[in-house]
Design an enzyme around this catalytic site. Sequence first.
Site, PDB file in Angstrom:
ATOM      1  N   GLU A 189       4.000  -5.827   7.094  1.00 43.62           N
ATOM      2  CA  GLU A 189       3.214  -4.731   7.670  1.00 43.62           C
ATOM      3  C   GLU A 189       3.509  -4.499   9.151  1.00 43.62           C
ATOM      4  OE1 GLU A 189       2.159  -6.914   5.525  1.00 43.62           O
ATOM      5  OE2 GLU A 189       0.646  -6.093   4.182  1.00 43.62           O
TER       6      GLU A 189
ATOM      7  N   GLU B 209      -0.646  -9.444  -1.349  1.00 49.04           N
ATOM      8  CA  GLU B 209      -2.073  -9.739  -1.144  1.00 49.04           C
ATOM      9  C   GLU B 209      -2.827  -9.776  -2.464  1.00 49.04           C
ATOM     10  OE1 GLU B 209      -2.525  -6.707   2.003  1.00 49.04           O
ATOM     11  OE2 GLU B 209      -3.391  -8.316   3.199  1.00 49.04           O
TER      12      GLU B 209
ATOM     13  N   ALA C   1       0.861  -1.192   0.000  1.00 48.65           N
ATOM     14  CA  ALA C   1       0.000   0.000   0.000  1.00 48.65           C
ATOM     15  C   ALA C   1       0.891   1.234   0.000  1.00 48.65           C
ATOM     16  CB  ALA C   1      -0.875  -0.002   1.240  1.00 48.65           C
TER      17      ALA C   1
HETATM   18  N1  T1G Z   1       4.601   3.494   0.117  1.00 49.42           N
HETATM   19  C1  T1G Z   1       5.080   4.706  -0.237  1.00 49.42           C
HETATM   20  N2  T1G Z   1       6.376   4.948  -0.566  1.00 49.42           N
HETATM   21  C2  T1G Z   1       7.215   3.890  -0.518  1.00 49.42           C
HETATM   22  C3  T1G Z   1       6.788   2.588  -0.156  1.00 49.42           C
HETATM   23  C4  T1G Z   1       5.413   2.414   0.169  1.00 49.42           C
HETATM   24  N3  T1G Z   1       4.912   1.230   0.492  1.00 49.42           N
HETATM   25  N4  T1G Z   1       7.884   1.762  -0.196  1.00 49.42           N
HETATM   26  C5  T1G Z   1       8.925   2.513  -0.579  1.00 49.42           C
HETATM   27  N5  T1G Z   1       8.534   3.791  -0.775  1.00 49.42           N
HETATM   28  C6  T1G Z   1       9.376   4.907  -1.207  1.00 49.42           C
HETATM   29  C7  T1G Z   1      10.482   5.222  -0.211  1.00 49.42           C
HETATM   30  O1  T1G Z   1       9.998   6.102   0.787  1.00 49.42           O
HETATM   31  C8  T1G Z   1      11.518   5.867  -1.118  1.00 49.42           C
HETATM   32  O2  T1G Z   1      11.047   7.185  -1.391  1.00 49.42           O
HETATM   33  C9  T1G Z   1      11.383   5.102  -2.432  1.00 49.42           C
HETATM   34  O3  T1G Z   1      10.061   4.505  -2.395  1.00 49.42           O
HETATM   35  C10 T1G Z   1      12.410   3.994  -2.574  1.00 49.42           C
HETATM   36  O4  T1G Z   1      12.300   3.202  -1.378  1.00 49.42           O
HETATM   37  C11 T1G Z   1      -2.672  -3.133   2.414  1.00 49.42           C
HETATM   38  C12 T1G Z   1      -1.427  -1.961   4.551  1.00 49.42           C
HETATM   39  C13 T1G Z   1      10.181  -1.969  -1.529  1.00 49.42           C
HETATM   40  C14 T1G Z   1      12.109  -3.134  -0.408  1.00 49.42           C
HETATM   41  O5  T1G Z   1       6.311  -2.303   4.013  1.00 49.42           O
HETATM   42  O6  T1G Z   1      10.529  -2.244   2.092  1.00 49.42           O
HETATM   43  O7  T1G Z   1       0.810  -2.914   2.079  1.00 49.42           O
HETATM   44  O8  T1G Z   1      13.030   8.407  -0.386  1.00 49.42           O
HETATM   45  O9  T1G Z   1      14.685   3.589  -0.628  1.00 49.42           O
HETATM   46  O10 T1G Z   1      15.919   0.245  -0.931  1.00 49.42           O
HETATM   47  O11 T1G Z   1      -2.093  -4.940   3.778  1.00 49.42           O
HETATM   48  O12 T1G Z   1      11.043   0.434  -0.092  1.00 49.42           O
HETATM   49  O13 T1G Z   1      12.916   7.996  -2.849  1.00 49.42           O
HETATM   50  O14 T1G Z   1      11.299   9.619  -1.758  1.00 49.42           O
HETATM   51  O15 T1G Z   1      13.262   1.753   0.416  1.00 49.42           O
HETATM   52  O16 T1G Z   1      14.969  -0.306  -3.256  1.00 49.42           O
HETATM   53  C15 T1G Z   1       3.798  -2.853   3.044  1.00 49.42           C
HETATM   54  C16 T1G Z   1       8.074  -0.905   2.231  1.00 49.42           C
HETATM   55  C17 T1G Z   1       3.081  -1.540   3.124  1.00 49.42           C
HETATM   56  C18 T1G Z   1       7.348  -2.209   1.885  1.00 49.42           C
HETATM   57  C19 T1G Z   1      12.485  -1.124  -1.848  1.00 49.42           C
HETATM   58  N6  T1G Z   1       4.995  -2.702   2.241  1.00 49.42           N
HETATM   59  N7  T1G Z   1       9.133  -0.602   1.290  1.00 49.42           N
HETATM   60  O17 T1G Z   1      13.678  -0.810  -1.169  1.00 49.42           O
HETATM   61  O18 T1G Z   1      14.050   1.567  -1.989  1.00 49.42           O
HETATM   62  S1  T1G Z   1       1.625  -1.630   4.117  1.00 49.42           S
HETATM   63  C20 T1G Z   1       6.178  -2.401   2.816  1.00 49.42           C
HETATM   64  C21 T1G Z   1      10.304  -1.305   1.330  1.00 49.42           C
HETATM   65  C22 T1G Z   1       0.561  -2.599   3.209  1.00 49.42           C
HETATM   66  C23 T1G Z   1      -1.536  -3.877   3.007  1.00 49.42           C
HETATM   67  C24 T1G Z   1      -0.679  -3.059   3.919  1.00 49.42           C
HETATM   68  C25 T1G Z   1      11.362  -0.867   0.362  1.00 49.42           C
HETATM   69  C26 T1G Z   1      11.508  -1.781  -0.853  1.00 49.42           C
HETATM   70  P1  T1G Z   1      12.141   8.385  -1.606  1.00 49.42           P
HETATM   71  P2  T1G Z   1      13.639   2.538  -0.788  1.00 49.42           P
HETATM   72  P3  T1G Z   1      14.754   0.145  -1.870  1.00 49.42           P
END
Ligand code: T1G
Length: 653
Positions: A146, A126, A84
């Site tokens: 999450e 999901e 998300a």
């Molecule tokens: N939402 C918004 N921005 C995100 C994002 C996200 N989920 N993930 C990364 N970014 C932005 C981050 O802030 C950065 O921005 C850029 O992307 C590159 O990220 C419904 C509720 C995918 C392994 O927890 O683990 O789904 O600094 O530097 O090292 O049930 O990002 O460039 O402006 O980390 O290549 C669950 C979180 C969400 C994954 C990539 N998902 N992200 O790593 O790049 S909750 C997560 C990561 C959810 C559902 C629930 C990592 C990555 P900027 P980065 P990276």
Amino acid sequence: MPVSEGTALGTQLAAPAPETSFSSTVAARIDANIGFIYIDNPPVNALSHSVRSGLSAAVRTFSDAPGVQAIIVIGKGQTFPAGADIREFGRPIEEPALNAVNLSIEACRKPVIAAIHGTALGGGLEIALACHFRIALASARLGLPEVKLGVIPGAGGTQRLPRLIGIEQALRAIATSRILDAAEALQLGLVDAIVADDLHAHAIRFAQQVIAEGRPLRLVRDLQDKLAPASAGVFDEFESNLPARLRNRLAATRAIRSVRNAAALPFDEGLRKEREYVEECKASPQSAALQYVFFAERAAFKFDGYIAGALAGPEPLVGIAGAGALRTPLAAALLIGGCRVLLFDQNARALSDASSAIVERLERLSSKGRIASRQELQSFTAALEVTSEAASLRHCTAVIEVEPDTLSSKSAIVGALSAQVGEKTALITTTALLSVDEIAAASRRPANVVGMHFFIPASTMRQVEIVRADRSSNLAASIAVELSRRLEKIPVVSRDCDGFVGDRTLRAYLKEAIAILEEGVPAAHIDAALRDFGMAHGPFELCDFIGLDLAQRILDGRSGPGETGTKLIDLQRAGTPNGMPAHAGTSIPKILAAAIVERCLLAAAAEAKRLVAEGIVSRPSDVDIVWVNGLGFPEHCGGPLFWATQTTASVQR
Ligand code: T1G
């Protein structure tokens, strides 16, 4: 490997049909009898409202399109959706919610196939779970992390994942945010096939096979065989064995409860309860803190003057000089991070021993599964070079000295190396306590000198401080930040000051703890209060853990032994043989514990504010993540400044 559209590999495709846009981030097209839905929301294809609405519309369109016999959902760019859009968390959900999108995919009467590459995480996985089949690139990683953000999977993940991989594997993946590689995902049944390359072409073949076989749609919601009645004991035992960092984590307990529902309740009821838990977690202070840390850790990589791509080339050459304890773990970590390492020592015997120690470490890591294959191990070992000629260091992008932490030895080696390295080589000193300005003064090229302070133990702590001397160039600092990324560490860039960021704020914290001790509160009570709050160690336990000598140096700072340091020595005399008071289980009145926590953490927060005011760090959150990743502060409290803001706010309410 970015996924390019219409990559033909053996399957001669007609010229791809034009794409139709279903939203600003979702396009689709029909190739022969297959409908492709492309999600294109860089950088991680986060499931923003435009992705959800476009995906929903495209599935609906292809579901009704007579020529389409199967649907493939695929991410453009680097990854299948990684979850998300966290930036939407604080706002009301705009329909369609991801749950509704997933239910529409699952209800589609045609086979929907998820073609996964990169990191299918959170809501991204999901979506894949709601599809009827899943195919993944061998390099893909999959997970439901999450809980790291203080929430739980909210679009069916806690109900579908157990049905595919079983209760216990699902508990590990969801409650501890364990990420699976593609091979394990295949072995567990999370994906139906993995392919080495060209995901697009293989997905077409997979779809054609499903069509040709008339394979029945596999709705994960209907799978029951892996939900063998799990005894309540399984869940209770799992919760009691959670890692310490998750013990007080609301989201972890709710994740366990939701997985328990998957085994006990009908699917739709379990889905409804999952939604309740998500809303409860989203409203928690822990979730706000964890989202704050998520973005703070990413902001830390950026500073005024940061030069992207400063680490030249895919395999930069990094020199290591000196005989300190950091040499072996640092060299191994750099090799694993894709760097070539040039080990320098004028003593041939010492060089040979050091090289052997590094190879042995790599082999130990490989035997523990930390290196994926023998081939990888060999490539890392092959990237280790040795030299006794200082002049060879001139080809290095960076040279890191790991001499013992005395001003004389650090100045000597930096002075000598500065005569050998290239004009743009970053000359990195690993001092923990000394002035980087003073060390830089010994260099012929002070602009090349920058500090990298690794928190101990360096092999496990994610934090590193990048310390800029007055004359450190942006290039040198940027190279050090990029090296941190290769080392999988979180850098915080600071100016030079006594104690940098962590030790200077830790000093204030320890001084307050000693003051409380002198007011008559036993050290064991002070330790218990901070440990129960969530610190990895109480303040005096921490002094014990790092060693009283280092603790005293941190307390005294660069001015040398002072009043407070000697207090620690007095403690040593009064304490147990290992120098500190007994840490036996101690229960103390809650009101006393709260007062101890407040005094110690507010002392750290006050010093943190002074660091920001003096321009030592760029932003308050830099200090918070040093405490979270370097000093054992509980991540779900955000850091001393974030915690102080929340505490003051709650007090004012
Ligand atoms: N939402 C918004 N921005 C995100 C994002 C996200 N989920 N993930 C990364 N970014 C932005 C981050 O802030 C950065 O921005 C850029 O992307 C590159 O990220 C419904 C509720 C995918 C392994 O927890 O683990 O789904 O600094 O530097 O090292 O049930 O990002 O460039 O402006 O980390 O290549 C669950 C979180 C969400 C994954 C990539 N998902 N992200 O790593 O790049 S909750 C997560 C990561 C959810 C559902 C629930 C990592 C990555 P900027 P980065 P990276």
